[in-house]
Scaffold this motif. Structure first.
Motif, mmCIF file in Angstrom:
data_model
loop_
_atom_site.group_PDB
_atom_site.id
_atom_site.type_symbol
_atom_site.label_atom_id
_atom_site.label_comp_id
_atom_site.label_asym_id
_atom_site.label_seq_id
_atom_site.Cartn_x
_atom_site.Cartn_y
_atom_site.Cartn_z
ATOM 1 N N THR A 194 -0.249 1.020 -4.822
ATOM 2 C CA THR A 194 1.051 1.485 -4.373
ATOM 3 C C THR A 194 1.213 2.949 -4.766
ATOM 4 N N PRO A 195 2.241 3.609 -4.260
ATOM 5 C CA PRO A 195 2.430 5.029 -4.599
ATOM 6 C C PRO A 195 3.041 5.209 -5.990
ATOM 7 N N ALA A 216 7.106 8.419 3.802
ATOM 8 C CA ALA A 216 6.112 7.349 3.852
ATOM 9 C C ALA A 216 4.695 7.915 3.882
ATOM 10 N N ARG A 217 4.487 8.972 4.645
ATOM 11 C CA ARG A 217 3.156 9.597 4.700
ATOM 12 C C ARG A 217 2.765 10.165 3.340
ATOM 13 N N THR A 218 3.725 10.748 2.633
ATOM 14 C CA THR A 218 3.470 11.257 1.287
ATOM 15 C C THR A 218 3.147 10.100 0.346
ATOM 16 N N ALA A 219 3.881 9.010 0.466
ATOM 17 C CA ALA A 219 3.616 7.832 -0.363
ATOM 18 C C ALA A 219 2.217 7.283 -0.085
ATOM 19 N N ALA A 220 1.807 7.275 1.177
ATOM 20 C CA ALA A 220 0.459 6.811 1.537
ATOM 21 C C ALA A 220 -0.603 7.710 0.907
ATOM 22 N N ALA A 221 -0.341 8.995 0.872
ATOM 23 C CA ALA A 221 -1.281 9.935 0.250
ATOM 24 C C ALA A 221 -1.429 9.647 -1.242
ATOM 25 N N VAL A 255 2.086 6.277 9.540
ATOM 26 C CA VAL A 255 2.176 6.174 8.084
ATOM 27 C C VAL A 255 0.774 6.171 7.483
ATOM 28 N N ALA A 256 -0.115 5.339 8.025
ATOM 29 C CA ALA A 256 -1.478 5.229 7.510
ATOM 30 C C ALA A 256 -2.235 6.548 7.616
ATOM 31 N N ASP A 257 -1.894 7.373 8.587
ATOM 32 C CA ASP A 257 -2.542 8.677 8.720
ATOM 33 C C ASP A 257 -2.335 9.543 7.475
ATOM 34 N N GLY A 263 7.432 -4.809 -6.349
ATOM 35 C CA GLY A 263 8.290 -3.782 -6.926
ATOM 36 C C GLY A 263 9.132 -3.020 -5.927
ATOM 37 N N GLY A 264 9.141 -3.467 -4.673
ATOM 38 C CA GLY A 264 9.874 -2.743 -3.640
ATOM 39 C C GLY A 264 9.118 -1.552 -3.096
ATOM 40 N N ALA A 265 7.807 -1.502 -3.342
ATOM 41 C CA ALA A 265 6.987 -0.389 -2.849
ATOM 42 C C ALA A 265 7.067 -0.321 -1.325
ATOM 43 N N PRO A 266 7.046 0.895 -0.769
ATOM 44 C CA PRO A 266 7.109 1.035 0.687
ATOM 45 C C PRO A 266 5.775 0.739 1.371
ATOM 46 N N LEU A 267 4.684 0.796 0.604
ATOM 47 C CA LEU A 267 3.371 0.507 1.180
ATOM 48 C C LEU A 267 2.393 0.206 0.065
ATOM 49 N N GLU A 268 1.275 -0.396 0.468
ATOM 50 C CA GLU A 268 0.205 -0.730 -0.452
ATOM 51 C C GLU A 268 -1.101 -0.556 0.291
ATOM 52 N N ILE A 269 -2.094 0.020 -0.382
ATOM 53 C CA ILE A 269 -3.381 0.315 0.267
ATOM 54 C C ILE A 269 -4.517 -0.336 -0.514
ATOM 55 N N ALA A 270 -5.366 -1.056 0.206
ATOM 56 C CA ALA A 270 -6.610 -1.596 -0.364
ATOM 57 C C ALA A 270 -7.766 -0.864 0.298
ATOM 58 N N LEU A 271 -8.684 -0.365 -0.503
ATOM 59 C CA LEU A 271 -9.792 0.438 0.000
ATOM 60 C C LEU A 271 -11.118 -0.189 -0.431
#
Length: 145
Positions: free
Chosen positions: A34-35, A56-61, A102-104, A132-140
């Motif tokens: 998460t961010p 959202a894009r910043t959070a993804a970064a 967003v994913a970009d 936790g109310g995160a706006p996004l989550e990334i699995a790599l």
């Protein structure tokens, strides 16, 4: 935020009973990232409601920066890797459809840090809520090269 918004030097501390990344053979899989900065979410809420597209894009970064840091932390020093799959879970408001935009934000960091040829296959999935109310989550997932 600075241009180094995605750059992280230390793997994030787990928020539960799991590890940030696992190396199995030549493959590394990260936990969902998460961010977070220093263990704290930088943003909460659903994208398209409380969270705007640029935020959202910043959070993804930030989230993918955490994933890259987790990969680097588990690999022996000097080991090169290539991301091969990225799954982006987007906590989205009803009717929000710009999941790929967003994913970009995450893909931009990978391209900047590792080059355009390191971009992974990617899935963006809209979900109702995240930890936790995160706006996004990334699995790599990455492989050593």
């Amino acid at each position: 935020m600075s241009n180094d918004v995605g750059a992280q030097s230390v793997a994030p501390r787990p928020q539960g009973r799991y590890v940030p990344a696992v190396l199995a053979g030549g493959t590394v899989r990260t936990a969902g990232m998460t961010p977070r900065r220093e263990g704290e979410l930088i943003l909460t809420g659903r994208i398209g409601a409380e969270v705007g597209l640029d935020e959202a894009r910043t959070a993804a970064a930030v989230a993918v920066g955490n994933a890259l840091a987790a990969i680097r932390a588990i690999l022996p020093e000097g080991t090169s890797f290539r991301p091969v799959e990225m799954i982006v879970y987007v906590a989205s408001a009803p009717g929000f459809t710009d999941l790929s935009v967003v994913a970009d934000g995450a893909s931009d960091v990978i391209e900047r840090e590792l080059g355009v040829n390191a971009l992974p296959a990617r899935t963006a999935v809209g979900v109702h809520t995240l930890p936790g109310g995160a706006p996004l989550e990334i699995a790599l997932t990455a492989v050593t090269i």
